[in-house]
Design a protein around this motif. Structure first.
Motif, PDB file in Angstrom:
ATOM      1  N   LYS A   1       0.831  -1.204   0.000  1.00  0.00           N
ATOM      2  CA  LYS A   1       0.000   0.000   0.000  1.00  0.00           C
ATOM      3  C   LYS A   1       0.865   1.253   0.000  1.00  0.00           C
ATOM      4  CE  LYS A   1      -3.484   2.380   2.719  1.00  0.00           C
ATOM      5  NZ  LYS A   1      -4.177   2.462   3.989  1.00  0.00           N
ATOM      6  N   ARG A   2       1.908   1.260   0.829  1.00  0.00           N
ATOM      7  CA  ARG A   2       2.798   2.419   0.917  1.00  0.00           C
ATOM      8  C   ARG A   2       3.529   2.656  -0.406  1.00  0.00           C
ATOM      9  NH1 ARG A   2       6.295   0.536   3.792  1.00  0.00           N
ATOM     10  NH2 ARG A   2       8.210   0.859   2.715  1.00  0.00           N
ATOM     11  N   LEU A   3       4.021   1.595  -1.029  1.00  0.00           N
ATOM     12  CA  LEU A   3       4.717   1.745  -2.315  1.00  0.00           C
ATOM     13  C   LEU A   3       3.773   2.307  -3.380  1.00  0.00           C
ATOM     14  CD1 LEU A   3       7.062  -1.343  -2.671  1.00  0.00           C
ATOM     15  CD2 LEU A   3       7.701   1.044  -2.959  1.00  0.00           C
TER      16      LEU A   3
ATOM     17  N   TRP B   1       1.982   6.991  -6.742  1.00  0.00           N
ATOM     18  CA  TRP B   1       0.963   7.941  -7.200  1.00  0.00           C
ATOM     19  C   TRP B   1       1.253   9.355  -6.720  1.00  0.00           C
ATOM     20  CZ3 TRP B   1      -1.049   6.514 -11.345  1.00  0.00           C
ATOM     21  CH2 TRP B   1      -1.353   5.179 -11.594  1.00  0.00           C
ATOM     22  N   THR B   2       1.850   9.484  -5.534  1.00  0.00           N
ATOM     23  CA  THR B   2       2.272  10.805  -5.056  1.00  0.00           C
ATOM     24  C   THR B   2       3.380  11.348  -5.941  1.00  0.00           C
ATOM     25  OG1 THR B   2       1.648  10.283  -2.787  1.00  0.00           O
ATOM     26  CG2 THR B   2       3.237  12.075  -3.095  1.00  0.00           C
ATOM     27  N   THR B   3       4.339  10.499  -6.266  1.00  0.00           N
ATOM     28  CA  THR B   3       5.447  10.895  -7.145  1.00  0.00           C
ATOM     29  C   THR B   3       4.924  11.294  -8.521  1.00  0.00           C
ATOM     30  OG1 THR B   3       6.979   9.454  -5.976  1.00  0.00           O
ATOM     31  CG2 THR B   3       7.606  10.110  -8.209  1.00  0.00           C
ATOM     32  N   PHE B   4       4.017  10.489  -9.065  1.00  0.00           N
ATOM     33  CA  PHE B   4       3.439  10.797 -10.368  1.00  0.00           C
ATOM     34  C   PHE B   4       2.681  12.128 -10.316  1.00  0.00           C
ATOM     35  CE2 PHE B   4      -0.037  10.509 -13.500  1.00  0.00           C
ATOM     36  CZ  PHE B   4       0.711  10.394 -14.659  1.00  0.00           C
ATOM     37  N   GLY B   5       1.896  12.329  -9.282  1.00  0.00           N
ATOM     38  CA  GLY B   5       1.154  13.582  -9.134  1.00  0.00           C
ATOM     39  C   GLY B   5       2.061  14.791  -9.046  1.00  0.00           C
TER      40      GLY B   5
ATOM     41  N   PHE C   1     -11.584   8.913 -15.957  1.00  0.00           N
ATOM     42  CA  PHE C   1     -10.312   8.590 -16.602  1.00  0.00           C
ATOM     43  C   PHE C   1      -9.461   8.007 -15.489  1.00  0.00           C
ATOM     44  CE2 PHE C   1     -10.693  12.386 -19.763  1.00  0.00           C
ATOM     45  CZ  PHE C   1     -11.766  11.767 -20.376  1.00  0.00           C
ATOM     46  N   ARG C   2      -9.079   6.752 -15.626  1.00  0.00           N
ATOM     47  CA  ARG C   2      -8.383   6.069 -14.538  1.00  0.00           C
ATOM     48  C   ARG C   2      -7.087   5.446 -15.011  1.00  0.00           C
ATOM     49  NH1 ARG C   2     -13.613   3.491 -11.528  1.00  0.00           N
ATOM     50  NH2 ARG C   2     -14.147   5.411 -10.465  1.00  0.00           N
ATOM     51  N   MET C   3      -6.197   5.302 -14.042  1.00  0.00           N
ATOM     52  CA  MET C   3      -4.929   4.615 -14.262  1.00  0.00           C
ATOM     53  C   MET C   3      -4.813   3.553 -13.185  1.00  0.00           C
ATOM     54  SD  MET C   3      -2.581   7.993 -14.817  1.00  0.00           S
ATOM     55  CE  MET C   3      -3.314   8.768 -13.376  1.00  0.00           C
ATOM     56  N   ASP C   4      -4.182   2.444 -13.550  1.00  0.00           N
ATOM     57  CA  ASP C   4      -3.973   1.377 -12.582  1.00  0.00           C
ATOM     58  C   ASP C   4      -2.634   0.727 -12.874  1.00  0.00           C
ATOM     59  OD1 ASP C   4      -4.614  -0.409 -10.469  1.00  0.00           O
ATOM     60  OD2 ASP C   4      -5.279  -1.901 -11.929  1.00  0.00           O
ATOM     61  N   ALA C   5      -1.931   0.387 -11.815  1.00  0.00           N
ATOM     62  CA  ALA C   5      -0.662  -0.331 -11.950  1.00  0.00           C
ATOM     63  C   ALA C   5      -0.593  -1.368 -10.841  1.00  0.00           C
ATOM     64  CB  ALA C   5       0.518   0.631 -11.862  1.00  0.00           C
ATOM     65  N   THR C   6      -0.115  -2.546 -11.185  1.00  0.00           N
ATOM     66  CA  THR C   6      -0.005  -3.636 -10.230  1.00  0.00           C
ATOM     67  C   THR C   6       1.422  -4.179 -10.253  1.00  0.00           C
ATOM     68  OG1 THR C   6      -0.577  -5.368 -11.822  1.00  0.00           O
ATOM     69  CG2 THR C   6      -2.415  -4.271 -10.692  1.00  0.00           C
TER      70      THR C   6
ATOM     71  N   LEU D   1       6.687   3.556 -16.083  1.00  0.00           N
ATOM     72  CA  LEU D   1       5.265   3.759 -15.792  1.00  0.00           C
ATOM     73  C   LEU D   1       4.857   5.203 -16.073  1.00  0.00           C
ATOM     74  CD1 LEU D   1       4.846   1.725 -12.489  1.00  0.00           C
ATOM     75  CD2 LEU D   1       3.621   1.312 -14.618  1.00  0.00           C
ATOM     76  N   ILE D   2       5.676   6.131 -15.609  1.00  0.00           N
ATOM     77  CA  ILE D   2       5.376   7.553 -15.845  1.00  0.00           C
ATOM     78  C   ILE D   2       5.372   7.846 -17.343  1.00  0.00           C
ATOM     79  CG2 ILE D   2       6.277   9.904 -15.547  1.00  0.00           C
ATOM     80  CD1 ILE D   2       7.149   8.978 -12.678  1.00  0.00           C
TER      81      ILE D   2
END
Length: 154
Positions: free
Chosen positions: A8-10, A15-19, A47-52, A128-129
């Motif tokens: 969860k933290r990663l 997402w914080t870094t991307f934002g 409009f959504r993004m998802d990464a696993t 990813l970015i």
């Protein structure tokens, strides 16, 4: 393997870094925008993004609970598909009926990263970015032109 809390933290860190990375990028209309939680202004349209740990996806998701309204919104996107395609500069997958991870029926227009990639590998965050950024900017550009065609669904 990561614990639930570490995972969860990663994810939150990514997402914080991307934002933060995207915060300096204005919308097509010149406004400041929250790129991670993009607001279309239309209820049940996202409009959504998802990464696993295996993949990454970006998509337009229509979640309206009424299937006939969901279909009307999807059909409106089909009417504008040439503009969407010209803006994105690539073909996306169109699913009139899509079941999300919780089994809820939606409609989705999407694309995926074409190789295995993991949000849990910080070395892959630049990839990813690089995947998300141009597509999200293109979606915003499309939406800047097309949003007026969806006014009826607000």
């Amino acid at each position: 393997m990561y614990s639930k809390e570490e995972a969860k933290r990663l994810k939150e860190n990514f997402w914080t870094t991307f934002g933060q990375y995207m915060s300096a990028v204005p919308s097509a209309d010149g406004d400041k925008v929250n790129w991670v939680n993009y607001k279309t202004g239309v209820k049940d349209l996202y409009f959504r993004m998802d990464a696993t740990n295996k993949s990454a996806h970006i998509f337009i998701e229509i979640t309206h609970p009424d299937s006939s309204i969901r279909q009307l919104i999807f059909d409106q996107f089909k009417e504008l598909s040439h503009i969407l395609h010209d803006t994105l500069q690539e073909e996306w997958e169109w699913d009139e009926v899509y079941y999300d991870e919780s089994g809820k029926q939606t409609a989705r227009i999407s694309t995926s990263y074409n190789q295995k990639i993991s949000i849990f590998n910080k070395d892959q965050w630049p990839d990813l970015i690089s995947f998300f950024k141009p597509r999200l900017i293109a979606l915003d550009e499309f939406w800047s032109m097309a949003k007026y065609s969806f006014e009826i669904f607000k």
